[in-house]
Scaffold this motif. Structure first.
Motif, PDB file in Angstrom:
ATOM      1  N   ASP A 408       0.834  -1.209   0.000  1.00  0.00           N
ATOM      2  CA  ASP A 408       0.000   0.000   0.000  1.00  0.00           C
ATOM      3  C   ASP A 408       0.866   1.254   0.000  1.00  0.00           C
ATOM      4  OD1 ASP A 408      -2.338  -1.492  -0.024  1.00  0.00           O
ATOM      5  OD2 ASP A 408      -2.509  -1.503   2.169  1.00  0.00           O
ATOM      6  N   ARG A 409       1.936   1.240   0.774  1.00  0.00           N
ATOM      7  CA  ARG A 409       2.838   2.394   0.799  1.00  0.00           C
ATOM      8  C   ARG A 409       3.605   2.508  -0.527  1.00  0.00           C
ATOM      9  NH1 ARG A 409       3.837   4.689   5.737  1.00  0.00           N
ATOM     10  NH2 ARG A 409       5.977   5.254   5.204  1.00  0.00           N
ATOM     11  N   LEU A 410       3.933   1.368  -1.117  1.00  0.00           N
ATOM     12  CA  LEU A 410       4.626   1.381  -2.404  1.00  0.00           C
ATOM     13  C   LEU A 410       3.744   2.009  -3.486  1.00  0.00           C
ATOM     14  CD1 LEU A 410       7.258   0.359  -3.781  1.00  0.00           C
ATOM     15  CD2 LEU A 410       6.019  -1.730  -4.341  1.00  0.00           C
ATOM     16  N   ALA A 411       2.446   1.826  -3.369  1.00  0.00           N
ATOM     17  CA  ALA A 411       1.515   2.359  -4.373  1.00  0.00           C
ATOM     18  C   ALA A 411       1.178   3.815  -4.141  1.00  0.00           C
ATOM     19  CB  ALA A 411       0.225   1.538  -4.375  1.00  0.00           C
ATOM     20  N   ASN A 412       1.532   4.363  -2.982  1.00  0.00           N
ATOM     21  CA  ASN A 412       1.132   5.714  -2.600  1.00  0.00           C
ATOM     22  C   ASN A 412       2.169   6.721  -3.108  1.00  0.00           C
ATOM     23  OD1 ASN A 412       0.493   8.159  -1.325  1.00  0.00           O
ATOM     24  ND2 ASN A 412      -0.181   7.130   0.558  1.00  0.00           N
TER      25      ASN A 412
END
Length: 420
Positions: A408-412
């Motif tokens: 999720d953080r990688l996609a943000n």
């Protein structure tokens, strides 16, 4: 052996030279690296082509489009070789190498002894194994004269058929559309670049080319190239239909040029096998570039990479290894790039076909301005940046670290990649 004295033999004579077979980008970069490392002995660079060493990416990009002049594709200016005491033997074919005797035999029966030998023989295009494939107008792209022939065929209204939707095929298709040609791309798989990128990202390239007017046909089986008077005029498919063509460009992959190595008894398996120092199974023989299937310490396996960055960087390691430097290890993460229409893309990392379990996007692929990451067990194996720049270093760091990331953080896009 010290780098400054490696070229000098005892008794006042000169030691045998370092011979580089393959006057390619890799070969020229190896000669450059040897001189930069302080090697003062003889260097002989041998190539079959009559053109001095040049870079190949422009052949399907700027040079093919007519934007990059011929003099800009060369690795070095003409005077560089004499100025650096490099003997450049162009238009010279090598018939055999003899690791035991430390000799290279030329096609004209000449013989050159070597102290160390580097193979940068590159690769050759795979030929289309169907009837009619030897006709005029059936084109392959590997050398500069190939690019010249293809460019001559890219005329407004010309019917260009490209067989194979890999990187070369798609870049040629983009150049064809830029020239106003009618372009059909035939691909046996379900999507372009499917083995390389997987379905999630391959679809982006399919949409890109369709949006630019390319007729993409997947699941296509080519059975014959039709012609008239020895010149191709169409491509017959397995369903019995024929695609009319004024020219056909075949881009179905390349094979490493291992013939010399195999005949000399070197270990060959999908290229010339080397260790992490780019040493082959024969003493004093190294290999670099497309032809080398090198052990990569990061991935703990042998990999062969067919891209420009390998041809630029591997020769630096090979040069240092040939000069006896024990820390000469090739551990760079693979990198390649493409330019098609208004799309620019960089890819860093290595993923075997089907070797990932998830793709994470940062941004919307439909906009063609995004990052994509291929993950396995929560670790980033590879990353791509499309029309977003200056991110390859943090992507590379994610790969090298092998740490588990938060998807999720990688996609943000608001979270730095290093904190994902």
């Amino acid at each position: 052996m010290g780098t400054g004295t490696a070229g000098t033999a005892g008794g006042g004579g000169r030691e045998l030279p370092i011979v580089i077979v393959g006057a390619s980008l890799g070969g020229a970069k190896a000669a450059e690296a040897l001189r930069e490392a302080g090697y003062d002995g003889g260097i002989v660079l041998i190539g079959e082509e009559h053109e001095r060493p040049y870079e190949r990416p422009p052949l399907s990009k700027g040079y093919l489009l007519g934007k990059t002049p011929r003099e800009k594709i060369h690795v070095h200016p003409p005077q560089w070789y004499a100025e650096h005491d490099v003997t450049l033997r162009l238009g010279t074919a090598v018939a055999a190498i003899d690791p035991a005797a430390h000799t290279v035999t030329l096609a004209d029966d000449g013989r050159i002894g070597y102290h160390k030998l580097l193979l940068t023989t590159g690769s050759v295009p795979r030929r289309l194994p169907v009837p009619g494939a030897d006709q005029d107008g059936v084109l392959y792209l590997r050398r500069v004269e190939d690019s010249d022939r293809i460019r001559a065929a890219l005329r407004p209204g010309a019917r260009l058929v490209v067989i194979g939707a890999g990187w070369i095929g798609l870049e040629v298709a983009a150049a064809g559309r830029a020239a106003g040609a009618e372009v059909t791309v035939l691909e046996a798989a379900e999507l372009p670049l499917l083995r390389v990128l997987g379905r999630e990202v391959a679809q982006v390239f399919a949409d890109l080319h369709r949006d630019h007017g390319v007729d993409l046909r997947f699941g296509a089986q080519v059975t014959e190239l039709t012609g008239s008077g020895g010149t191709v005029d169409g491509v017959r498919l397995g369903d019995g239909s024929t695609v009319a063509a004024d020219a056909v460009v075949v881009g179905i992959g390349i094979s490493p040029a291992t013939g010399l190595a195999e005949a000399a008894g070197l270990e060959v398996d999908n290229g010339v096998k080397t260790d992490q120092h780019l040493r082959t199974s024969a003493p004093d023989v190294h290999a670099a570039g497309d032809v080398a299937n090198a052990f990569h310490p990061l991935f703990n396996r042998h990999i062969r990479v067919e891209h420009w960055a390998n041809a630029v960087n591997q020769p630096q390691t090979a040069a240092r290894a040939m000069l006896g430097q024990p820390d000469a290890v090739y551990d760079r993460v693979p990198y390649f790039f493409t330019d098609q229409y208004d799309l620019g893309m960089e890819y860093v990392g290595y993923v075997e076909p089907g070797g990932y379990d998830r793709v994470v996007f940062r941004g919307d692929p439909a906009t063609r301005e995004f990052l994509a990451f291929w993950l396995k067990d929560g670790r980033v194996l590879a990353g791509m940046n499309m029309n977003i720049w200056d991110v390859t270093d943090p992507i590379r760091e994610l790969i090298v670290s092998k740490r588990v990331v938060n998807a999720d953080r990688l996609a943000n896009p608001n979270i730095p990649l290093g904190e994902a």
